[in-house]
Scaffold this motif. Structure first.
Motif, mmCIF file in Angstrom:
data_model
loop_
_atom_site.group_PDB
_atom_site.id
_atom_site.type_symbol
_atom_site.label_atom_id
_atom_site.label_comp_id
_atom_site.label_asym_id
_atom_site.label_seq_id
_atom_site.Cartn_x
_atom_site.Cartn_y
_atom_site.Cartn_z
ATOM 1 N N LEU A 296 39.230 18.750 61.992
ATOM 2 C CA LEU A 296 40.165 17.866 62.684
ATOM 3 C C LEU A 296 40.483 18.377 64.077
ATOM 4 O O LEU A 296 40.713 17.585 64.999
ATOM 5 N N ALA A 297 40.519 19.697 64.255
ATOM 6 C CA ALA A 297 40.708 20.243 65.600
ATOM 7 C C ALA A 297 39.539 19.853 66.498
ATOM 8 O O ALA A 297 39.724 19.509 67.674
ATOM 9 N N LEU A 298 38.316 19.900 65.956
ATOM 10 C CA LEU A 298 37.144 19.519 66.729
ATOM 11 C C LEU A 298 37.220 18.057 67.163
ATOM 12 O O LEU A 298 36.958 17.729 68.330
ATOM 13 N N ILE A 299 37.595 17.178 66.259
ATOM 14 C CA ILE A 299 37.727 15.764 66.618
ATOM 15 C C ILE A 299 38.810 15.575 67.678
ATOM 16 O O ILE A 299 38.636 14.843 68.652
ATOM 17 N N SER A 300 39.928 16.256 67.527
ATOM 18 C CA SER A 300 41.063 16.036 68.422
ATOM 19 C C SER A 300 40.803 16.551 69.833
ATOM 20 O O SER A 300 41.390 16.051 70.792
ATOM 21 N N THR A 301 39.929 17.553 69.986
ATOM 22 C CA THR A 301 39.665 18.093 71.314
ATOM 23 C C THR A 301 38.343 17.616 71.909
ATOM 24 O O THR A 301 38.160 17.680 73.125
ATOM 25 N N GLY A 302 37.425 17.124 71.063
ATOM 26 C CA GLY A 302 36.110 16.759 71.568
ATOM 27 C C GLY A 302 35.820 15.281 71.650
ATOM 28 O O GLY A 302 34.871 14.874 72.330
ATOM 29 N N VAL A 303 36.629 14.445 70.983
ATOM 30 C CA VAL A 303 36.316 13.019 70.859
ATOM 31 C C VAL A 303 37.237 12.186 71.739
ATOM 32 O O VAL A 303 38.461 12.364 71.721
ATOM 33 N N GLU A 304 36.652 11.264 72.491
ATOM 34 C CA GLU A 304 37.441 10.356 73.326
ATOM 35 C C GLU A 304 38.069 9.247 72.482
ATOM 36 O O GLU A 304 39.261 8.970 72.575
ATOM 37 N N ASP A 305 37.248 8.595 71.647
ATOM 38 C CA ASP A 305 37.730 7.506 70.791
ATOM 39 C C ASP A 305 38.192 8.105 69.461
ATOM 40 O O ASP A 305 37.562 7.949 68.415
ATOM 41 N N ARG A 306 39.326 8.799 69.520
ATOM 42 C CA ARG A 306 39.789 9.610 68.401
ATOM 43 C C ARG A 306 40.087 8.781 67.156
ATOM 44 O O ARG A 306 39.755 9.169 66.039
ATOM 45 N N GLY A 307 40.728 7.627 67.337
ATOM 46 C CA GLY A 307 41.115 6.815 66.184
ATOM 47 C C GLY A 307 39.923 6.370 65.364
ATOM 48 O O GLY A 307 39.931 6.451 64.136
ATOM 49 N N THR A 308 38.866 5.908 66.050
ATOM 50 C CA THR A 308 37.682 5.448 65.338
ATOM 51 C C THR A 308 37.017 6.586 64.570
ATOM 52 O O THR A 308 36.619 6.428 63.411
ATOM 53 N N VAL A 309 36.908 7.750 65.204
ATOM 54 C CA VAL A 309 36.243 8.872 64.540
ATOM 55 C C VAL A 309 37.100 9.408 63.401
ATOM 56 O O VAL A 309 36.570 9.800 62.349
ATOM 57 N N PHE A 310 38.426 9.425 63.557
ATOM 58 C CA PHE A 310 39.290 9.796 62.432
ATOM 59 C C PHE A 310 39.039 8.856 61.252
ATOM 60 O O PHE A 310 39.018 9.283 60.088
ATOM 61 N N ALA A 311 38.847 7.570 61.548
ATOM 62 C CA ALA A 311 38.612 6.602 60.477
ATOM 63 C C ALA A 311 37.293 6.891 59.763
ATOM 64 O O ALA A 311 37.231 6.952 58.532
ATOM 65 N N TRP A 312 36.209 7.064 60.521
ATOM 66 C CA TRP A 312 34.913 7.345 59.908
ATOM 67 C C TRP A 312 34.916 8.687 59.192
ATOM 68 O O TRP A 312 34.284 8.845 58.140
ATOM 69 N N HIS A 313 35.624 9.649 59.741
ATOM 70 C CA HIS A 313 35.768 10.960 59.102
ATOM 71 C C HIS A 313 36.432 10.811 57.736
ATOM 72 O O HIS A 313 36.001 11.403 56.739
ATOM 73 N N GLY A 314 37.497 10.006 57.680
ATOM 74 C CA GLY A 314 38.175 9.771 56.408
ATOM 75 C C GLY A 314 37.299 9.036 55.413
ATOM 76 O O GLY A 314 37.308 9.338 54.214
ATOM 77 N N ILE A 315 36.536 8.067 55.900
ATOM 78 C CA ILE A 315 35.622 7.330 55.030
ATOM 79 C C ILE A 315 34.612 8.278 54.390
ATOM 80 O O ILE A 315 34.315 8.199 53.190
ATOM 81 N N ALA A 316 34.080 9.198 55.187
ATOM 82 C CA ALA A 316 33.120 10.171 54.661
ATOM 83 C C ALA A 316 33.760 11.029 53.579
ATOM 84 O O ALA A 316 33.131 11.327 52.550
ATOM 85 N N GLY A 317 35.016 11.430 53.792
ATOM 86 C CA GLY A 317 35.723 12.210 52.781
ATOM 87 C C GLY A 317 35.875 11.436 51.483
ATOM 88 O O GLY A 317 35.667 11.983 50.391
ATOM 89 N N ASN A 318 36.237 10.156 51.591
ATOM 90 C CA ASN A 318 36.376 9.333 50.396
ATOM 91 C C ASN A 318 35.048 9.138 49.676
ATOM 92 O O ASN A 318 34.984 9.109 48.442
ATOM 93 N N ALA A 319 33.973 9.027 50.446
ATOM 94 C CA ALA A 319 32.658 8.901 49.830
ATOM 95 C C ALA A 319 32.331 10.157 49.025
ATOM 96 O O ALA A 319 31.807 10.083 47.906
ATOM 97 N N GLY A 320 32.660 11.323 49.577
ATOM 98 C CA GLY A 320 32.443 12.569 48.845
ATOM 99 C C GLY A 320 33.303 12.662 47.601
ATOM 100 O O GLY A 320 32.843 13.126 46.547
ATOM 101 N N ILE A 321 34.547 12.210 47.701
ATOM 102 C CA ILE A 321 35.463 12.226 46.558
ATOM 103 C C ILE A 321 34.904 11.400 45.402
ATOM 104 O O ILE A 321 34.970 11.796 44.233
ATOM 105 N N ALA A 322 34.341 10.231 45.726
ATOM 106 C CA ALA A 322 33.819 9.353 44.678
ATOM 107 C C ALA A 322 32.448 9.789 44.176
ATOM 108 O O ALA A 322 32.166 9.725 42.978
ATOM 109 N N LEU A 323 31.594 10.249 45.089
ATOM 110 C CA LEU A 323 30.216 10.568 44.702
ATOM 111 C C LEU A 323 30.100 11.901 43.977
ATOM 112 O O LEU A 323 29.232 12.055 43.110
ATOM 113 N N GLY A 324 30.946 12.880 44.307
ATOM 114 C CA GLY A 324 30.844 14.188 43.676
ATOM 115 C C GLY A 324 30.888 14.127 42.160
ATOM 116 O O GLY A 324 29.933 14.557 41.480
ATOM 117 N N PRO A 325 31.963 13.582 41.575
ATOM 118 C CA PRO A 325 32.017 13.510 40.117
ATOM 119 C C PRO A 325 30.995 12.550 39.525
ATOM 120 O O PRO A 325 30.479 12.786 38.429
#
Length: 425
Positions: free
Chosen positions: A119-148
């Protein structure tokens, strides 16, 4: 607006890391039944060992944030991915319950650094922070569902040790990808204080930076994230058990050949899948709605949803209301996360962003885990009604704290560099 090349590279790298952290995290419980039979140990001992693995995941977030500020976010994320993959390879070679403990503890230590670094990397390196936070969260949810899901599916036909080794393969591939991808980690704060790796902080400097953070609006953000963590961890820990106990689940007819499937499990996974949409919507809304306003509104919704579970889980209630309510809960439970992540980015200085997210995930996964013990006590000693009232109370307090941030929006501004602030002192 399309992401620029630097934003896309950071998005891909952090999405892979976030998905894999939760891929490993949520696959661990699937192995519990197998380990109980394999090593002939009691549930109490195995539960303690698994808890020892999960504990560093939250408690290590703060030192992880400090390390991110010191050594750089990309380097730390690569170490995280390597450590998690090696930990699962250790698990695959385990021949005793003590070796299992070693593998799980190593996983917890390695995984703990991801959230503050990513999250520090996104907050300091990304211009369109909101969009990348959203896609970042989506990826986390995909891992949450796919792992088990993947772990359970592979265990049908393969030995658990081979499954553990196979689960490490995506982590190895992510390390290879991370070593090849290039980006500028401080592109979004080029005109602000230096946000890159710095010399190691002394104890007094660390204390000074911490004091500066908690003398700002970040202190309010820290408290509201704690209550969000209490709501999140308590709900996701006990909702599957509560769903399993509903009469509507027991009377559900299943097609021939599917009698072994638990409908409650699929409803729960469905909640997590709907959360992907919530993450995306929340991330996009952070470009249009201030964090304080968004957090206040979503906390209010979460409080109402928790209270609605009281009649929805009562005897005689059909399955449809439960499914609908779980879907709505999944949406808002994950929609709130981009708002508090963005609040940290707004109310903290770039040169302490890793430290800031370290404290944030200490609150989310560390302090928030207290609701596991408290929720279990309430369910045992009282009732489901009392449990959902407790969960609603967490959201209500979080909403009141977010309201403080909203009312103080005229006074709370972006925090100046901690180096500048400490120099002023």
């Amino acid at each position: 607006m399309a992401l620029n090349a630097n934003d896309r590279s950071i998005a891909g790298f952090t999405m892979a890391g976030h998905a894999l952290v939760h891929w490993f995290e949520t696959s661990i419980p699937i192995f519990l039944v197998v380990w109980l039979a394999e090593f002939d140990v009691g549930t109490t001992l195995l539960g303690l060992i698994v808890a020892l693995g999960y504990a560093p995941f939250g408690l290590g977030a703060l030192p992880g944030g400090i390390l991110a500020d010191r050594y750089g976010t990309k380097r730390l994320i690569l170490c995280c991915l390597t450590g998690m993959s090696l930990s699962f390879l250790v698990l695959s070679l385990a021949t005793s319950i003590y070796a299992i403990a070693v593998g799980l503890i190593l996983w917890g230590i390695a995984a703990s650094v991801y959230h503050p670094a990513g999250l520090a990397l996104i907050s300091t390196g990304v211009e369109d922070r909101g969009t990348v936070f959203a896609w970042h969260g989506i990826a986390g949810n995909a891992g949450i569902a796919l792992g088990p899901f993947v772990a359970a599916t592979l265990l049908i036909s393969l030995d658990w040790s081979l499954v553990a080794a196979l689960l490490a393969v995506p982590g190895v591939l992510a390390v290879i990808y991370g070593l090849s991808v290039g980006f500028e980690p401080t592109a979004a704060v080029a005109d602000e204080a230096d946000a890159g790796p710095d010399e190691a902080l002394s104890a007094s400097e660390l204390l000074g930076n911490t004091r500066t953070l908690f003398a700002s609006a970040f202190a309010v953000v820290f408290v509201l994230v704690t209550f969000e963590g209490l709501y999140y961890r308590g709900t996701l820990t006990y909702l599957p058990e509560i769903l399993h106990g509903l009469p509507a689940m027991n009377g559900l007819p299943l097609p021939a050949g599917l009698e072994g499937i638990e409908p409650a499990d699929y409803i729960y996974v469905g909640l997590l899948v709907v959360g992907i949409g919530g993450q995306y919507a929340g991330g996009k809304l952070t470009d249009r709605v201030t964090p304080a306003r968004g957090l206040t509104g979503i906390f209010a919704v979460l409080a109402v949803l928790a209270l609605l579970f009281i009649p929805a889980t009562a005897a005689g209630i059909g399955l449809v209301p439960v499914i609908v309510l779980c879907g709505v809960l999944g949406f808002f439970l994950f929609a709130i996360q981009p708002f508090y992540q963005n609040a940290v980015a707004i109310y903290t200085p770039p040169d302490a962003r890793g430290l800031s997210y370290g404290f944030t995930y200490l609150a989310e996964f560390g302090f928030g885990a207290a609701s596991i013990a408290l929720g279990g006590f309430v369910l045992d000693a009282f009732s489901r009604t009392a449990f959902f009232a407790l969960i609603a109370g967490f959201a209500a307090v979080g909403g009141l704290v977010a309201g403080v941030l909203l009312l103080g929006s005229g006074r709370f501004t972006e925090t100046q560099s901690v180096a500048e602030t400490n120099a002023d002192d």
